[in-house]
Design a protein around this motif. Sequence first.
Motif, PDB file in Angstrom:
ATOM      1  N   SER A 219       1.042  -1.201   0.158  1.00 37.61           N
ATOM      2  CA  SER A 219       0.001  -0.114  -0.064  1.00 37.61           C
ATOM      3  C   SER A 219       0.753   1.387  -0.087  1.00 37.61           C
ATOM      4  CB  SER A 219      -0.954   0.207   1.097  1.00 37.61           C
ATOM      5  OG  SER A 219      -0.302   0.087   2.616  1.00 37.61           O
ATOM      6  N   MET A 220       2.244   1.109   0.382  1.00 42.92           N
ATOM      7  CA  MET A 220       3.044   2.287   0.228  1.00 42.92           C
ATOM      8  C   MET A 220       4.280   1.897  -0.555  1.00 42.92           C
ATOM      9  SD  MET A 220       2.649   3.067   4.330  1.00 42.92           S
ATOM     10  CE  MET A 220       2.931   1.530   4.901  1.00 42.92           C
ATOM     11  N   PRO A 221       4.125   1.626  -1.864  1.00 42.05           N
ATOM     12  CA  PRO A 221       5.167   1.227  -2.723  1.00 42.05           C
ATOM     13  C   PRO A 221       6.325   2.280  -3.020  1.00 42.05           C
ATOM     14  CG  PRO A 221       3.473   1.898  -4.155  1.00 42.05           C
ATOM     15  CD  PRO A 221       2.762   1.730  -2.694  1.00 42.05           C
ATOM     16  N   PHE A 222       5.920   3.692  -2.373  1.00 42.55           N
ATOM     17  CA  PHE A 222       6.934   4.667  -2.615  1.00 42.55           C
ATOM     18  C   PHE A 222       7.887   4.375  -1.347  1.00 42.55           C
ATOM     19  CE2 PHE A 222       3.058   5.832  -0.390  1.00 42.55           C
ATOM     20  CZ  PHE A 222       3.324   6.115   0.772  1.00 42.55           C
ATOM     21  N   LEU A 223       7.822   3.634  -0.478  1.00 42.17           N
ATOM     22  CA  LEU A 223       8.769   3.411   0.479  1.00 42.17           C
ATOM     23  C   LEU A 223       9.788   2.273   0.112  1.00 42.17           C
ATOM     24  CD1 LEU A 223       6.543   3.540   3.853  1.00 42.17           C
ATOM     25  CD2 LEU A 223       8.195   5.352   2.591  1.00 42.17           C
ATOM     26  N   GLY A 224       9.282   1.479  -1.014  1.00 42.36           N
ATOM     27  CA  GLY A 224      10.114   0.437  -1.466  1.00 42.36           C
ATOM     28  C   GLY A 224      10.811   0.756  -2.517  1.00 42.36           C
ATOM     29  N   ASN A 225      11.309  -0.226  -3.440  1.00 38.75           N
ATOM     30  CA  ASN A 225      12.006  -0.020  -4.623  1.00 38.75           C
ATOM     31  C   ASN A 225      11.758  -1.463  -5.470  1.00 38.75           C
ATOM     32  OD1 ASN A 225      13.695   0.567  -6.921  1.00 38.75           O
ATOM     33  ND2 ASN A 225      15.656  -0.184  -5.507  1.00 38.75           N
ATOM     34  N   CYS A 226      10.586  -1.294  -6.339  1.00 30.35           N
ATOM     35  CA  CYS A 226       9.936  -2.355  -7.229  1.00 30.35           C
ATOM     36  C   CYS A 226      10.995  -3.066  -8.221  1.00 30.35           C
ATOM     37  CB  CYS A 226       8.869  -2.108  -7.862  1.00 30.35           C
ATOM     38  SG  CYS A 226       7.831  -3.418  -8.382  1.00 30.35           S
ATOM     39  N   ALA A 227      11.501  -4.176  -7.955  1.00 30.98           N
ATOM     40  CA  ALA A 227      12.401  -5.166  -8.653  1.00 30.98           C
ATOM     41  C   ALA A 227      11.605  -5.318 -10.160  1.00 30.98           C
ATOM     42  CB  ALA A 227      13.084  -6.167  -8.275  1.00 30.98           C
TER      43      ALA A 227
END
Length: 427
Positions: A219-227
């Motif tokens: 729900s907070m993809p901006f906190l991760g880094n999508c491979a």
Amino acid sequence: MPLDHRESLFRRIAERRDDLVALTRDLIRIPTVNPPGDVYTDCAEFLGRRLAGRGFAVEYVRAEGAPGDSDRYPRTNVIARIEGREPGPCVHFNGHIDVVPAGQGWTVDPFEGVVKEGRVYGRGACDMKGGIAASIIAVEAILEEGIPFPGALEISGTVDEESGGYGGVGHLAKLGYFSRPRVDHVIIPEPLNVDRVCIGHRGVWWAEIETKGRVAHGSMPFLGNCAVRHMGAVLHRIETELIPRLAAKRTAMPVVPEGARQSTLNINAIHGGQPEDHGGLPSPMVPDRCRMVIDRRYLIEEDPEEVRAEIVGILEDLRRERPGFDYELREVLAFLPTLTDADAPVVRAVGAAIETVLGRPAAQVVSPGTYDQKHIARVGHLKDCIAYGPGILDLAHQPDEYVDIDDMVHAAQVMAMAALSLLRREV
């Protein structure tokens, strides 16, 4: 070969049509599916028993330590040899016993060996159990005719060709089974069509690209880094930049079909995010790994270092341009293009036999994909090797794969005539 001997040999092979069909069906009914490498030993021993009953000395060689080898799935190869009446060269027929999975879309049982409309249907019928059967009938007919020959005849059934051949011909080549002075000429009954001599194949470079990221709540993809998004960027560059460049590269090699006379790249697999080996729903996670396997086929005119550099260039550009992008690149396998001299003895012998049996000149072609000639040339350092066998190349790995029975008979006649010409040094 005297005309009366040749006609008698051809007639004997034609009369053994039913035996040829039965042998092909028996081989199809042994489901040597790779991966994982099912019942290899059963198939090797089936061939070994038959050839031992015809007077061959038979060896079984397990490729311990080869990729995929285990006590459950042993990589068992069979090699059979029969000596002539005096010293001379050795002609070796090599066939791979493994087949790819059946897949979907069949209208017949893929492992029954159904016979209808002059064809034998089944997984491996053309690639290449029909070819193995034709080579065995060819050699048996020579022996039954009592035709004297110098040197030796060998037949092998080897494994794992469909996954690189390391546990089969690659392993045996390291042990000297495909080198002089043991062997002089090799014929591999791959399905390149009954009127064609295959003198080589394109190069191959398989690689695994892994893009890296960082996990976070979905729900907070901006906190991760999508491979997976990073891999999407790699795919976009391949699709829009690399594939059009490859399509413009052409070869002088007589590759068939026509579409394979250019460089090609296939995406073999993509895996990203959470595994799907469960029955429930996935949890909301940003994927931190995505893996893609690519299959690059290249031409004899291309530099293999440049083949690798094309992919590395795309990845390094993205590393500079795309925030958070990182990757690993792993080579899975690599084989150079292979090309036998068009005037080599085995090419001339098989070509002359095709013209005699079929009444038309043989075509010389190059395979779009690699086959076990790569190990014979690279490891065994034996250059007098070609592929020749019954079957239509385009049917390999397809549903409702089949081999034409007339083509198997003709191929066996070609193999028998070519083998005797090589043994007697008539070319």
